[in-house]
Design a protein around this motif. Structure first.
Motif, PDB file in Angstrom:
ATOM      1  N   ARG A   1      -6.032  -1.864   2.991  1.00 11.72           N
ATOM      2  CA  ARG A   1      -7.184  -0.973   3.174  1.00 11.72           C
ATOM      3  C   ARG A   1      -8.282  -1.603   4.019  1.00 11.72           C
ATOM      4  NH1 ARG A   1      -8.241   0.655  -3.029  1.00 11.72           N
ATOM      5  NH2 ARG A   1      -8.126  -1.615  -3.165  1.00 11.72           N
TER       6      ARG A   1
ATOM      7  N   GLU B   1      -9.506  -3.836  -8.353  1.00 15.08           N
ATOM      8  CA  GLU B   1      -9.170  -3.615  -6.949  1.00 15.08           C
ATOM      9  C   GLU B   1      -8.408  -2.312  -6.733  1.00 15.08           C
ATOM     10  OE1 GLU B   1      -8.994  -8.170  -5.192  1.00 15.08           O
ATOM     11  OE2 GLU B   1      -7.113  -7.137  -5.613  1.00 15.08           O
ATOM     12  N   TYR B   2      -7.605  -1.919  -7.718  1.00 13.23           N
ATOM     13  CA  TYR B   2      -6.814  -0.690  -7.590  1.00 13.23           C
ATOM     14  C   TYR B   2      -6.961   0.156  -8.851  1.00 13.23           C
ATOM     15  CZ  TYR B   2      -4.875  -2.938  -3.511  1.00 13.23           C
ATOM     16  OH  TYR B   2      -4.750  -3.545  -2.282  1.00 13.23           O
TER      17      TYR B   2
ATOM     18  N   ALA C   1       3.650  -0.796  -5.347  1.00 13.60           N
ATOM     19  CA  ALA C   1       2.260  -0.529  -5.708  1.00 13.60           C
ATOM     20  C   ALA C   1       1.580   0.312  -4.632  1.00 13.60           C
ATOM     21  CB  ALA C   1       1.509  -1.847  -5.904  1.00 13.60           C
ATOM     22  N   ARG C   2       1.786  -0.042  -3.371  1.00  9.13           N
ATOM     23  CA  ARG C   2       1.176   0.729  -2.281  1.00  9.13           C
ATOM     24  C   ARG C   2       1.806   2.117  -2.189  1.00  9.13           C
ATOM     25  NH1 ARG C   2       0.611  -1.110   4.114  1.00  9.13           N
ATOM     26  NH2 ARG C   2      -0.360   0.838   4.842  1.00  9.13           N
TER      27      ARG C   2
ATOM     28  N   ILE D   1       0.691  -4.027  -0.507  1.00 12.17           N
ATOM     29  CA  ILE D   1      -0.764  -3.902  -0.635  1.00 12.17           C
ATOM     30  C   ILE D   1      -1.511  -5.091  -0.043  1.00 12.17           C
ATOM     31  CG2 ILE D   1      -0.646  -2.420  -2.663  1.00 12.17           C
ATOM     32  CD1 ILE D   1      -1.290  -4.861  -4.376  1.00 12.17           C
TER      33      ILE D   1
ATOM     34  N   LEU E   1      -4.164   2.534 -10.866  1.00  9.26           N
ATOM     35  CA  LEU E   1      -2.769   2.186 -10.580  1.00  9.26           C
ATOM     36  C   LEU E   1      -1.926   2.175 -11.855  1.00  9.26           C
ATOM     37  CD1 LEU E   1      -0.615   1.336  -8.552  1.00  9.26           C
ATOM     38  CD2 LEU E   1      -1.376  -1.038  -8.811  1.00  9.26           C
TER      39      LEU E   1
ATOM     40  N   TYR F   1       0.331   4.116  -5.032  1.00  5.66           N
ATOM     41  CA  TYR F   1      -1.115   4.315  -4.904  1.00  5.66           C
ATOM     42  C   TYR F   1      -1.457   5.283  -3.778  1.00  5.66           C
ATOM     43  CZ  TYR F   1      -5.868   2.806  -6.028  1.00  5.66           C
ATOM     44  OH  TYR F   1      -7.171   2.763  -6.465  1.00  5.66           O
ATOM     45  N   GLU F   2      -0.652   5.258  -2.700  1.00  6.58           N
ATOM     46  CA  GLU F   2      -0.907   6.147  -1.570  1.00  6.58           C
ATOM     47  C   GLU F   2      -0.042   7.402  -1.608  1.00  6.58           C
ATOM     48  OE1 GLU F   2      -0.639   3.374   1.968  1.00  6.58           O
ATOM     49  OE2 GLU F   2      -2.626   4.277   2.236  1.00  6.58           O
TER      50      GLU F   2
END
Length: 571
Positions: free
Chosen positions: A490, A453-454, A392-393, A426, A457, A396-397
């Motif tokens: 974050r 929150e995301y 996920a991170r 995350i 995504l 997302y990044e």
């Protein structure tokens, strides 16, 4: 006379005899500005039904009725200064306007630019042969409007609409001075009706001084206004929200019809002098065919009761005057509510499926009863969860495909042997730690909390490996003592939190802030389980794994890792 002009809060703020009014000029200025504000808001509110026809009435009649509900709930001891009334009335006017596309000058294009719209499209598109492309886009727009309307209310006082042929610009609040003095606060109060009650105390526990052109005592108690906004909106439930003829015209869907049906039967709520509970009644009984609507009413009134109790506790805790209404009558159980909300030829017995002893259920199906004697299952589940968090991170990044690490360590301290799995994914927020993580059978991935929150995504083609929310509980196969240390990547070091299970899942875990020695440096999560058995003893998971797989542990670990998504694991 308009309905809201008959309410006590309006009269005490604006219906003052001009002969005795020493503050006539500023009072009249606010009053005239509010009428114009209301006129503009009424036009936007009338457009909501075009985009959300399944929703009950959200037009100006609903907005005006909030004055009535605030007056009833606040009670005779609750008074407002004219500036407080202008802010509260303004929040009433704009809190739901974002539910209609007319509130967005760029129309649907604004909605489609928001990550929530793209996320919804992505989720619905995965449901094969369920919706057409056109239906998916329509549903995504409706979901985005519902999700965004409270947040968008914070901006509405400063949004302008331009007339094409003349380039004239129109605002909800015509007077620039009032727009800039009150617009931000009105927007935040309106937005807050979707916040948690705890957040109200953090954001609004202050009293603002009067503007320079007003009497000095025209202060604004922000917390009182936010609390009134919240409970007035939640409690406005009666037939005015669901006229029978309008229901016949709109023909709401099956999902929405229960809301229409129960409100259609409700009389206006009352607060007699002898009680501090709002009393909801019905003139027409609910037949067995309308049992679903009655239960919807029961659940909704329990929600209103919860809101009133929460707000009452908030006001007490912040040293404010309590409101007169502090709950809803007879919502303790269905049979008592049926004395007020009548039924016909059926008995409201709450027979919904429920779990009384969650800990016992977890013991029965969250460990060996579900997974069998494979003592490597908890390790597989923890690695899978860590891998999901890393991916996920990574997505997302926009990090490289090889980015991300999982560390597995076996150790021993004064409490015995432990095993720890750590990742730099995350991480988990407080809402996740106290929500999906502990909600047996639920999952964070794909939930509304994840979308909040995301945002975006889901539209980035992320899909978790874990499908169900029961994997974490497998760790109790290993031992009763579990400690989770986590930080959303974050946020800063000091956002690191600890969730400590000291007696397994049979007692409540402790949530606390991490010490500086426990801070997670790069974000992510580490979960440590103290093993009930010596891992190398006859009942230990190392020995049992060797026996179960009839091979070396290293081979079993390799099998586990192969079943996980790509992620770098250091053992």
């Amino acid at each position: 006379m308009l309905t809201f002009e008959n309410t006590r809060l309006w009269k005490t703020s604006f219906a003052v005899s001009s002969n005795r009014d020493r503050a006539k000029e500023p009072r009249e200025k606010l009053k005239v500005a509010f009428y114009k504000f209301r006129e503009h808001a009424a036009l936007l509110a009338s457009e909501i039904a075009r985009d959300l026809p399944d929703f009950t009435v959200h037009d100006i009649t609903h907005l005006d009725a909030l004055w009535e509900m605030a007056s009833i709930i606040g009670g005779p001891k609750c008074s407002l200064t004219p500036t407080e009334s202008f802010v509260l009335g303004g929040a009433f006017l704009i809190h739901d306007l974002g539910m209609g596309l007319a509130a967005y000058p760029d129309g649907v294009d604004t909605i489609r630019r928001h990550p929530r719209w793209a996320d919804t499209v992505a989720v619905l598109s995965k449901l094969e042969n369920t919706f057409s492309d056109q239906d998916i886009q329509r549903r995504a727009t409706l979901e985005a409007l519902r999700f965004l309307h409270a947040e968008y209310a914070e901006k509405l006082a400063f949004v302008s609409w331009e007339k094409d042929d003349t380039n004239d610009r129109y605002f909800l609040i015509d007077e620039p001075e009032l727009r800039f003095e009150f617009g931000s606060l009105i927007g935040r109060i309106a937005h807050s009706h979707w916040w948690s009650v705890d957040k109200l105390a953090n954001e609004f526990n202050k009293i603002t001084g009067a503007p320079s052109w007003c009497p000095n005592n025209w202060t604004i108690d922000q917390l009182k206004i936010a609390a009134l906004m919240r409970v007035a909106d939640a409690s406005h439930l009666d037939a005015r929200r669901s006229p029978s003829f309008l229901q016949a015209i709109r023909r709401p869907s099956a999902d929405a019809k229960e809301h229409w049906d129960f409100q259609e039967r409700l009389s206006q709520p009352q607060l007699p002098l002898h009680t501090d509970r709002l009393i909801y009644t019905s003139l027409r009984p609910f037949s067995w065919e309308k049992a679903g609507a009655w239960w919807r009413c029961f659940d909704t009134l329990q929600m209103v009761d919860f809101e009133l109790r929460q707000v009452d506790a908030l006001l007490i805790g912040c040293g404010r005057e309590r409101f007169a209404a502090r709950g809803v009558a007879n919502v303790e159980n269905p049979e008592r509510l049926s004395e007020l909300i009548q039924i016909n030829e059926w008995i409201p017995v709450d027979t919904k499926i429920q779990v009384t002893d969650v800990a016992r259920l977890v013991r029965r199906i969250g460990g060996e009863q579900l997974y069998g004697p494979d003592h490597l299952v908890p390790l597989r589940e923890l690695i899978q969860n860590a891998s999901d968090a890393i991916r996920a991170r990574r997505i997302y990044e926009n990090l490289p495909k090889e980015w991300g690490d999982i560390w597995i360590e076996l150790g021993k301290d004064e409490d015995g042997y432990w095993i720890e799995v750590q990742d730099n994914g995350i991480g988990m927020s407080k809402s996740v730690l106290t929500g999906p993580l502990l909600d047996f059978g639920n999952t964070y991935w794909g939930s509304s909390l994840m979308h909040e929150e995301y945002p975006g995504l889901s539209s980035l083609e992320y899909e978790a490996t874990g499908k169900y929310g029961i994997g974490f509980f497998s760790v109790f196969m290993w031992g009763e003592r579990v400690r989770i240390v986590t930080r959303p990547y974050r946020e800063g070091y000091q956002a690191t939190q600890v969730l400590d299970f000291r007696d397994g899942h049979s007692s409540r875990p402790l949530l606390m802030k991490a010490t500086s020695e426990e801070w997670v440096r790069d974000g992510g999560t580490k979960i440590r389980v103290w093993l009930k058995d010596d891992p190398y003893g006859p009942e230990g998971f190392v020995t049992q794994a060797r026996l179960y797989w009839q091979s070396e542990l290293r081979w079993a670990e390799g099998r586990i890792l192969e079943s996980c998504v790509r992620g770098y694991v250091h053992v």
